[in-house]
Structure formats: C-alpha cells, structure tokens
Scaffold this motif. Structure first.
Motif, PDB file in Angstrom:
ATOM      1  N   THR A 236      29.850  34.941  43.974  1.00 34.68           N
ATOM      2  CA  THR A 236      30.002  36.370  44.197  1.00 34.68           C
ATOM      3  C   THR A 236      31.302  36.805  43.547  1.00 34.68           C
ATOM      4  O   THR A 236      32.361  36.263  43.849  1.00 34.68           O
ATOM      5  CB  THR A 236      30.038  36.708  45.698  1.00 34.68           C
ATOM      6  OG1 THR A 236      28.825  36.276  46.321  1.00 34.68           O
ATOM      7  CG2 THR A 236      30.203  38.203  45.917  1.00 34.68           C
ATOM      8  N   HIS A 237      31.205  37.765  42.640  1.00 33.66           N
ATOM      9  CA  HIS A 237      32.387  38.194  41.879  1.00 33.66           C
ATOM     10  C   HIS A 237      32.549  39.699  41.997  1.00 33.66           C
ATOM     11  O   HIS A 237      31.582  40.462  41.877  1.00 33.66           O
ATOM     12  CB  HIS A 237      32.225  37.793  40.410  1.00 33.66           C
ATOM     13  CG  HIS A 237      33.431  38.099  39.571  1.00 33.66           C
ATOM     14  ND1 HIS A 237      34.642  37.480  39.761  1.00 33.66           N
ATOM     15  CD2 HIS A 237      33.614  38.981  38.528  1.00 33.66           C
ATOM     16  CE1 HIS A 237      35.520  37.933  38.872  1.00 33.66           C
ATOM     17  NE2 HIS A 237      34.915  38.856  38.130  1.00 33.66           N
ATOM     18  N   LEU A 238      33.787  40.127  42.248  1.00 35.41           N
ATOM     19  CA  LEU A 238      34.110  41.548  42.375  1.00 35.41           C
ATOM     20  C   LEU A 238      35.046  41.966  41.254  1.00 35.41           C
ATOM     21  O   LEU A 238      36.066  41.307  41.010  1.00 35.41           O
ATOM     22  CB  LEU A 238      34.771  41.817  43.732  1.00 35.41           C
ATOM     23  CG  LEU A 238      35.456  43.170  43.929  1.00 35.41           C
ATOM     24  CD1 LEU A 238      34.429  44.293  43.994  1.00 35.41           C
ATOM     25  CD2 LEU A 238      36.315  43.170  45.195  1.00 35.41           C
ATOM     26  N   VAL A 239      34.715  43.063  40.581  1.00 32.48           N
ATOM     27  CA  VAL A 239      35.628  43.710  39.641  1.00 32.48           C
ATOM     28  C   VAL A 239      36.025  45.046  40.281  1.00 32.48           C
ATOM     29  O   VAL A 239      35.169  45.901  40.514  1.00 32.48           O
ATOM     30  CB  VAL A 239      34.993  43.936  38.260  1.00 32.48           C
ATOM     31  CG1 VAL A 239      36.046  44.501  37.302  1.00 32.48           C
ATOM     32  CG2 VAL A 239      34.425  42.642  37.699  1.00 32.48           C
ATOM     33  N   TYR A 240      37.304  45.199  40.555  1.00 29.88           N
ATOM     34  CA  TYR A 240      37.821  46.340  41.314  1.00 29.88           C
ATOM     35  C   TYR A 240      38.722  47.156  40.386  1.00 29.88           C
ATOM     36  O   TYR A 240      39.792  46.698  39.982  1.00 29.88           O
ATOM     37  CB  TYR A 240      38.585  45.799  42.527  1.00 29.88           C
ATOM     38  CG  TYR A 240      39.383  46.768  43.344  1.00 29.88           C
ATOM     39  CD1 TYR A 240      39.049  48.111  43.466  1.00 29.88           C
ATOM     40  CD2 TYR A 240      40.503  46.315  44.059  1.00 29.88           C
ATOM     41  CE1 TYR A 240      39.793  48.976  44.243  1.00 29.88           C
ATOM     42  CE2 TYR A 240      41.255  47.161  44.849  1.00 29.88           C
ATOM     43  CZ  TYR A 240      40.906  48.485  44.937  1.00 29.88           C
ATOM     44  OH  TYR A 240      41.657  49.345  45.701  1.00 29.88           O
ATOM     45  N   GLY A 241      38.275  48.358  40.031  1.00 27.02           N
ATOM     46  CA  GLY A 241      39.004  49.194  39.096  1.00 27.02           C
ATOM     47  C   GLY A 241      39.573  50.434  39.759  1.00 27.02           C
ATOM     48  O   GLY A 241      38.933  51.060  40.603  1.00 27.02           O
ATOM     49  N   VAL A 242      40.805  50.789  39.353  1.00 31.40           N
ATOM     50  CA  VAL A 242      41.475  51.978  39.879  1.00 31.40           C
ATOM     51  C   VAL A 242      42.169  52.706  38.731  1.00 31.40           C
ATOM     52  O   VAL A 242      42.232  52.207  37.603  1.00 31.40           O
ATOM     53  CB  VAL A 242      42.509  51.618  40.965  1.00 31.40           C
ATOM     54  CG1 VAL A 242      41.833  51.034  42.193  1.00 31.40           C
ATOM     55  CG2 VAL A 242      43.545  50.636  40.414  1.00 31.40           C
TER      56      VAL A 242
END
Length: 342
Positions: A236-242
């Motif tokens: 499970t991989h998360l890419v978190y952009g802001v």
C-alpha cells in the motif's frame, strides 16, 4: 450472533442495520423500519435485487432464474429477500433512500478539541454519545452551529468509535472555518448527518495506491486505521501532495503507520517551487514508487478537481487501466462530490 450490514443507496446515503444469524437482509432492514424494494419476498420477482460488494452470505436455492440469473450471481448481484449474511456486508441498493422511507441519520456530538495544526488545516475532534458506524473513507455533513448550513467532511478516525476526528481546510472567511477558529469551545454541541459516500475501502485483493491532495488526506487516515486493525499484507503506497511545506500535516501519524502496518510506504510532494522540500511538483511527478503492476492495482484518489483530472490524464498517457479507480473531488465550503469509476 449478528452482523452489521451497510446499505448503500444510490443517492449516497448509507444506513447500517443489524442482521441476526439466519435472518435475511430484507427482514433486517424492515425491522429497522427501512422499506427496501420488494414485491413477492419469495425470490420470484427480482424487485429486491441489489449487489453485495463486501462480505460473505448465502442465497440458498429457492429463488428463480428469472429473478436472478447465474451471470448476475457471478457479478455479485443478490436478492435481499434471500440473502442471509454470514459476516458483515456492504450491499448496494439501486434506489434513492427516500424511496425506502429512510434517509440520513442525524447524531449529536460535542466538540472535544479544535487544533490549528497548520496555517491552512484544522483538526476537529468530536465525541458522540454512541459509537458511529461508517465505512472507512466515507463522510458526514456537519451543521455549522447557529446556522442552517452544513459542510461535508471525511472522517479521519477509525470506524466504530465514539471519538471522531476530521481534517478541515482553514478557508479565510469560510463559514465553518470562522466558527472553528473564532467561536468553537470544548463542549459545544454539533449535529452530524450521515454517513454518506461511495469512496470507501473495498476488500484488499491486490496492491493499493492512495493519492491525497491537501486535507484530502483525511479519508486515507481512516482507511489506514481500518487496515491496521484488520491486517493487510499487500503493498500500500500513498503519495501525499500539498501546495506548500506548511500544508503538510499528520506526518507523525503516517510514520506510525509505516512502523505498524506491514508493506505501507508513503512520499510527500510540494507544488510550490519555494522551500527546500525534496520532492517538488504534483503527485503525478512522483509515481516512481507506486505499485502500478501494469494495471493490477486498486487506486483511491481524494483531492481538488484539477488533481483528479490530472491523475486521470496520467493513467491515459501511460496506457494503464487500473483494476479499479475510486475518486472523490472536493472544493472548499462546498459539499463533497463523490464519483467512482470501476
């Protein structure tokens, strides 16, 4: 023994009913005063047809092929008058909740904490009188105290708890933001209506890619809490952009998931060219660690409309069609718009 059955109606409303062992979903719903579509209740007409998207059940052999064909059974279709669950289940009901003489459930809670965790993000914690059932990734409408207005926010806390949490974008001049920052006090009463939405976590049968934009991180925190509680051995991989480095929140929680949840990884990226963050640009620029597996992946995306559009374009350009793609668009001060592409 009883099982929790989530009834998902086509207008986005979800109602939970308790189904006793050996009881049909139709009977359990009627007992909860939810009038699901039906005519014969004997597996003959097909009026009560729905789809089970999660859980174990038995349909027996009493229904007619004209009411439910073998092909429909292989697609997960069910007759609620014949469906006897043997686990918690999620059942899609292909009519609006209002046709079943039900609707959103309203609960009252009290403000436990309001934390300004970044210049642009507020953490709201609410304690309710009874445990609130919802599917990880769903949202509720919260009424702004002193008004008739509501705002939609995804749960960031685990399902089935009295302690609820939400990540809320701090919108200058926003109705909810202004109340939270300037007026809210511990113990203030708030009304929540729901749960709602189709952006919930499906059974994990392949790698999962999560894409979050800003406070769109909230539903993923709920999903990860659920995965930790129930176990998950698939990547499970998360890419978190802001937008800016100041917008990055809850990194300590994500680090905890890395240590507690097997095969979970995440990266962050910042679209602003200012600052020293290692990864600049948008989430589509940082997919190198994503478990795309030539499409054998389930993708969940929550962010503003331009982000959703750019990710859809990215997959088209790469010639990749994910096994499933679930997304939720949101804009500040407006109700969430749930969309799903299977």
């Amino acid at each position: 023994m009883s099982y929790n059955i989530a009834l998902n109606f086509e207008d986005g409303v979800t109602r939970f009913v308790s189904c006793n062992e050996g009881e049909t979903v139709l009977d359990a719903a009627y007992r909860a005063q939810i009038n699901l579509p039906m005519d014969c209740s004997d597996g003959v007409c097909g009026t009560c047809k729905g789809a089970c998207r999660q859980g174990e059940f038995d349909l027996g052999e009493e229904y007619l092929e004209e009411a439910l064909s073998e092909e429909e059974v292989t697609q997960g279709m069910v007759l609620t008058c014949q469906m006897v669950p043997s686990s918690d289940c999620v059942v899609e009901i292909p009519v609006p909740s209002t046709m079943c003489k039900t609707g959103n459930a309203a609960v009252t809670g009290k403000v436990a904490e309001v934390n300004l965790i970044s210049p642009t993000s507020i953490e709201l914690k609410i304690r309710v009188e009874e445990e609130l059932a919802f599917l990880p990734g769903q949202y509720v409408n919260i009424q702004v105290p002193g008004t008739e207005e509501t705002r939609a926010y995804s749960f960031s806390s685990r399902p089935g708890s009295r302690d609820l949490s939400f990540l809320i974008r701090n919108v200058p001049g926003g109705l909810m933001s202004s109340w939270l920052v300037g007026e809210a006090r511990t113990g203030d009463k708030v009304t929540l209506t729901g749960p709602m939405g189709s952006f919930y976590l499906r059974p994990i049968e392949r790698p999962v890619l999560m894409l979050a934009g800003g406070t769109g991180l909230a539903p993923f925190l709920a999903k990860l809490e659920h995965m930790k509680a129930n176990g998950c051995d698939l990547p499970t991989h998360l890419v978190y952009g802001v937008s800016t480095e100041d917008d990055l929140v809850c990194l300590d929680i994500l680090d905890r998931f890395v240590s507690e949840l097997h095969n979970f990884t995440y990266v962050t990226c910042v679209s602003s060219t200012d600052g020293d963050h290692a990864r600049k640009g948008y989430v589509t620029h940082h997919m190198d660690e994503a478990p795309l597996n030539e499409g054998d992946v389930d993708v969940y995306l929550c962010g503003p409309p331009p982000m959703v559009d750019s990710v859809l374009a990215f997959f088209r350009e790469q010639g990749i069609t994910p096994n499933s793609f679930h997304y939720e668009k949101f804009t500040p001060s407006l109700s969430a718009a749930q969309e799903q592409v299977a």
